[in-house]
Each structure stands twice: as structure tokens, then as C-alpha cells.
Scaffold this motif. Sequence first.
Motif, PDB file in Angstrom:
ATOM      1  N   PHE A 123     -31.866  84.592  19.265  1.00  0.00           N
ATOM      2  CA  PHE A 123     -30.901  84.165  20.414  1.00  0.00           C
ATOM      3  C   PHE A 123     -31.652  83.540  21.679  1.00  0.00           C
ATOM      4  CE2 PHE A 123     -27.908  84.875  24.010  1.00  0.00           C
ATOM      5  CZ  PHE A 123     -26.555  84.289  23.096  1.00  0.00           C
ATOM      6  N   GLY A 124     -31.132  82.326  22.143  1.00  0.00           N
ATOM      7  CA  GLY A 124     -31.827  81.917  23.264  1.00  0.00           C
ATOM      8  C   GLY A 124     -30.812  82.074  24.543  1.00  0.00           C
ATOM      9  N   ASN A 125     -31.184  82.449  25.511  1.00  0.00           N
ATOM     10  CA  ASN A 125     -30.500  82.930  26.665  1.00  0.00           C
ATOM     11  C   ASN A 125     -30.959  82.119  28.136  1.00  0.00           C
ATOM     12  OD1 ASN A 125     -28.200  84.030  28.076  1.00  0.00           O
ATOM     13  ND2 ASN A 125     -29.266  86.081  28.084  1.00  0.00           N
ATOM     14  N   SER A 126     -30.113  82.143  28.986  1.00  0.00           N
ATOM     15  CA  SER A 126     -30.413  81.338  30.213  1.00  0.00           C
ATOM     16  C   SER A 126     -29.419  81.680  31.252  1.00  0.00           C
ATOM     17  CB  SER A 126     -30.684  79.835  29.984  1.00  0.00           C
ATOM     18  OG  SER A 126     -30.952  79.212  31.151  1.00  0.00           O
ATOM     19  N   LYS A 127     -29.674  81.352  32.542  1.00  0.00           N
ATOM     20  CA  LYS A 127     -28.836  81.009  33.558  1.00  0.00           C
ATOM     21  C   LYS A 127     -28.505  79.342  33.553  1.00  0.00           C
ATOM     22  CE  LYS A 127     -27.430  83.724  36.428  1.00  0.00           C
ATOM     23  NZ  LYS A 127     -26.351  84.572  36.554  1.00  0.00           N
ATOM     24  N   PRO A 128     -27.452  79.238  34.021  1.00  0.00           N
ATOM     25  CA  PRO A 128     -27.122  77.669  34.069  1.00  0.00           C
ATOM     26  C   PRO A 128     -27.944  76.887  34.955  1.00  0.00           C
ATOM     27  CG  PRO A 128     -24.953  78.831  34.112  1.00  0.00           C
ATOM     28  CD  PRO A 128     -26.090  79.845  34.221  1.00  0.00           C
ATOM     29  N   LYS A 129     -28.530  75.748  34.492  1.00  0.00           N
ATOM     30  CA  LYS A 129     -29.250  74.779  35.241  1.00  0.00           C
ATOM     31  C   LYS A 129     -30.799  75.519  35.440  1.00  0.00           C
ATOM     32  CE  LYS A 129     -28.055  71.702  36.108  1.00  0.00           C
ATOM     33  NZ  LYS A 129     -27.970  70.755  35.036  1.00  0.00           N
ATOM     34  N   TRP A 138     -32.889  91.095  32.794  1.00  0.00           N
ATOM     35  CA  TRP A 138     -33.539  90.600  31.721  1.00  0.00           C
ATOM     36  C   TRP A 138     -35.127  90.552  31.647  1.00  0.00           C
ATOM     37  CZ3 TRP A 138     -30.634  90.618  27.652  1.00  0.00           C
ATOM     38  CH2 TRP A 138     -29.657  90.228  27.500  1.00  0.00           C
ATOM     39  N   LEU A 139     -35.644  90.297  32.943  1.00  0.00           N
ATOM     40  CA  LEU A 139     -37.036  90.477  32.895  1.00  0.00           C
ATOM     41  C   LEU A 139     -37.422  92.008  32.546  1.00  0.00           C
ATOM     42  CD1 LEU A 139     -37.578  88.586  36.196  1.00  0.00           C
ATOM     43  CD2 LEU A 139     -38.315  87.797  33.962  1.00  0.00           C
ATOM     44  N   TYR A 194     -35.156  85.079  23.652  1.00  0.00           N
ATOM     45  CA  TYR A 194     -35.780  84.259  24.801  1.00  0.00           C
ATOM     46  C   TYR A 194     -34.782  83.995  25.791  1.00  0.00           C
ATOM     47  CZ  TYR A 194     -38.608  82.800  20.468  1.00  0.00           C
ATOM     48  OH  TYR A 194     -39.196  82.584  19.676  1.00  0.00           O
ATOM     49  N   PHE A 195     -35.299  84.341  26.840  1.00  0.00           N
ATOM     50  CA  PHE A 195     -34.601  84.094  28.217  1.00  0.00           C
ATOM     51  C   PHE A 195     -35.364  83.081  29.186  1.00  0.00           C
ATOM     52  CE2 PHE A 195     -33.545  85.320  32.548  1.00  0.00           C
ATOM     53  CZ  PHE A 195     -32.216  85.074  32.582  1.00  0.00           C
ATOM     54  N   ILE A 196     -34.980  81.987  29.373  1.00  0.00           N
ATOM     55  CA  ILE A 196     -35.603  81.075  30.096  1.00  0.00           C
ATOM     56  C   ILE A 196     -34.900  81.009  31.734  1.00  0.00           C
ATOM     57  CG2 ILE A 196     -34.044  79.201  29.645  1.00  0.00           C
ATOM     58  CD1 ILE A 196     -36.500  77.391  29.747  1.00  0.00           C
ATOM     59  N   ASN A 208     -37.968  93.882  24.566  1.00  0.00           N
ATOM     60  CA  ASN A 208     -37.610  93.052  23.625  1.00  0.00           C
ATOM     61  C   ASN A 208     -37.082  91.562  23.897  1.00  0.00           C
ATOM     62  OD1 ASN A 208     -38.617  95.084  21.941  1.00  0.00           O
ATOM     63  ND2 ASN A 208     -36.496  96.152  21.745  1.00  0.00           N
ATOM     64  N   VAL A 209     -36.957  91.334  24.997  1.00  0.00           N
ATOM     65  CA  VAL A 209     -36.729  89.931  25.366  1.00  0.00           C
ATOM     66  C   VAL A 209     -38.117  89.007  25.867  1.00  0.00           C
ATOM     67  CG1 VAL A 209     -35.474  88.390  26.851  1.00  0.00           C
ATOM     68  CG2 VAL A 209     -34.592  90.696  25.952  1.00  0.00           C
ATOM     69  N   MET A 210     -38.451  87.872  25.250  1.00  0.00           N
ATOM     70  CA  MET A 210     -39.592  87.089  25.811  1.00  0.00           C
ATOM     71  C   MET A 210     -39.054  86.328  26.900  1.00  0.00           C
ATOM     72  SD  MET A 210     -41.713  84.128  23.923  1.00  0.00           S
ATOM     73  CE  MET A 210     -42.941  83.231  25.088  1.00  0.00           C
ATOM     74  N   CYS A 211     -39.472  86.433  28.222  1.00  0.00           N
ATOM     75  CA  CYS A 211     -38.871  85.861  29.293  1.00  0.00           C
ATOM     76  C   CYS A 211     -39.869  84.637  29.459  1.00  0.00           C
ATOM     77  CB  CYS A 211     -38.738  86.500  30.395  1.00  0.00           C
ATOM     78  SG  CYS A 211     -37.477  87.935  30.364  1.00  0.00           S
TER      79      CYS A 211
END
Length: 290
Positions: A42-48, A192-193, A125-127, A197-200
Motif C-alpha cells: 500500500f502506497g500512502n501520502s498527503k496530497p501534493k 506515520w513516521l 510506503y508513505f511519501i 512497519n512503514v517505510m517513510c
Amino acid sequence: MWLGGKLMAVIPFQRLFRKPAKSIQAVLRWKRLSFNDAPPVFGNSKPKSGSHLLLQVLAGMCQVAPYKYVESKPVRTITKDGRRKTKDKVLSELKRIPPGIIGWGYVEASPENIAFLCQPGRVNYFIYRDPRDLLISQVFFATDMQEEHGMHEYYNSLPDFGERLKVAITGIDRDGLYMVSVKQRYESVFQWLEQKNVMCIRFEDLTKNRAATLNAMLDEVEKTGYKIPTPRENALAILAQAIQPRKSHTFRSGKTGGWNEHFTEEHKKLFKDVAGDLVVRLGYEKGNDW
């Protein structure tokens, strides 16, 4: 196109067959019918914050490991029209992502979401991005690129970019308009950071330190005990080739550090008054004298 006495638009009709077509392509590519071996991703993010850059990497992942495709629609905590979904609704959408399909979205770090996504054997993944660049991107996007954006009309009612940027920093809550401040925007980023178990991933690392970042992303998959079938050198080349920012419909410049061109001393002071040492805590500055 006529179907059952009704006129159907060509694009929705094509979308109807998009997933089956991708599934058939995956079956032919990987010469298998089952796609349950590779760990859920699962790939996750904040908008923009680089979500579409991450999305291109995830699409490349389907070329290096047996995944069918990346879900076309993101899982959202907040809908495009600004409505907040219930926690149960978000969790149910996460759970409905089928095995072998890579999911993505804009999901907050609620206890329910963390408990589900951060289970052993899953890959997350969290970008995220420098808040100052995020604000610049958000203002341009809402003002010039997305007429449906909740801030579109208000931003365009302001005299210039500088005034819009001030609102983006402070947030707004009046006359039916609501947008959180930059400090509030990043509260869930820190949540999230904190998850082991989340690669930031920093947006900046995916653009400036790409090879090492992509290598670490592949490592994250193999930490589950699954061995990626594509040789590492080939896999890295495929993922790197998949990144083509200009193909994203939200692409504007893709620059990092561009905030310097737009932040005046007044904006810097306002940002620090609202967000304190936010950029220091995120590691973008060593001190608050930027």
C-alpha cells in the motif's frame, strides 16, 4: 456507444474493461493464475506530496514482482468535496483491496488503519515532502489546475500569489471554507513516521537520491521473507524507467526547494509563527533561522 437502449460515454465504457485487461496482461506476463504469493503493498501520502511519483514506482513494481496492477482509485480519508469519511468506511475500503493488487491513497494514521496496514507481512510506503514546497504546490494546483478544488474560487478572489500563500500557511475557517494550517496538516505525517512497519520516503530522496531509495523500497518487500523474482539490477532499472513525472496530470514543475522563489520574509515569519520548528523536526533545516 449504444448499449441496452442507453448512450454510454466511450471513456467509462473503456474503464469497464480496464481491470480485466490488466489482469489478463499480468497472467500472460507472469504465466500464473494466482497472485497471492507477493506481500500486500500500500502506497500512502498527503496530497501534493509526491503521491503520483510514488504511484509510478508502484506501477513499476508490477513489472518486477507478480502483482496484477495498481488500483486506479485511491482510498481517501477526506473526499474530493471535503467530506470526511467515517473510520469504518475507510477501513472497509482498505480491506477490500484484493490480493495481488497494489493499493494506494491518502489515509490518515488512525488506530484502525495502523492496526490493519501495519500487520506483519504487509508492505507500506508513505511519501512526504518539505512543507514549504507542499504549500507552493497546493496553491498553484488549487488556483490554476483544479477548478473543483474547494479553495479554487477563494484563492482566485485574492489579489496575488503572496496572499494565497498566507492562507495556505494559516488555514481558514470562515464563510463555509475550511482548511487546516500547515502545522495541522503535518500532524498525521508524524504519526506515520513513528510506525516501524512503514517505510517513510522523502519526496526529495525519490527525486535526488533515486537509486538508493528505490533499492530500499525493494528491500522493504523482501523484509517480509518474499524474494522478488526479478534480478535486483534489472528491477532497479525498471522502477527508474517507470518514473516519468510529466505524465502525471497534476505535474507542474517537480522542483524541490522551489519555495525559496515564493517565500518572502513575511511568509517565513508567518510560517514559523504558525508551525514553529516543523521543518527542523522533519529534518529539512538544522535550525529555525532559515
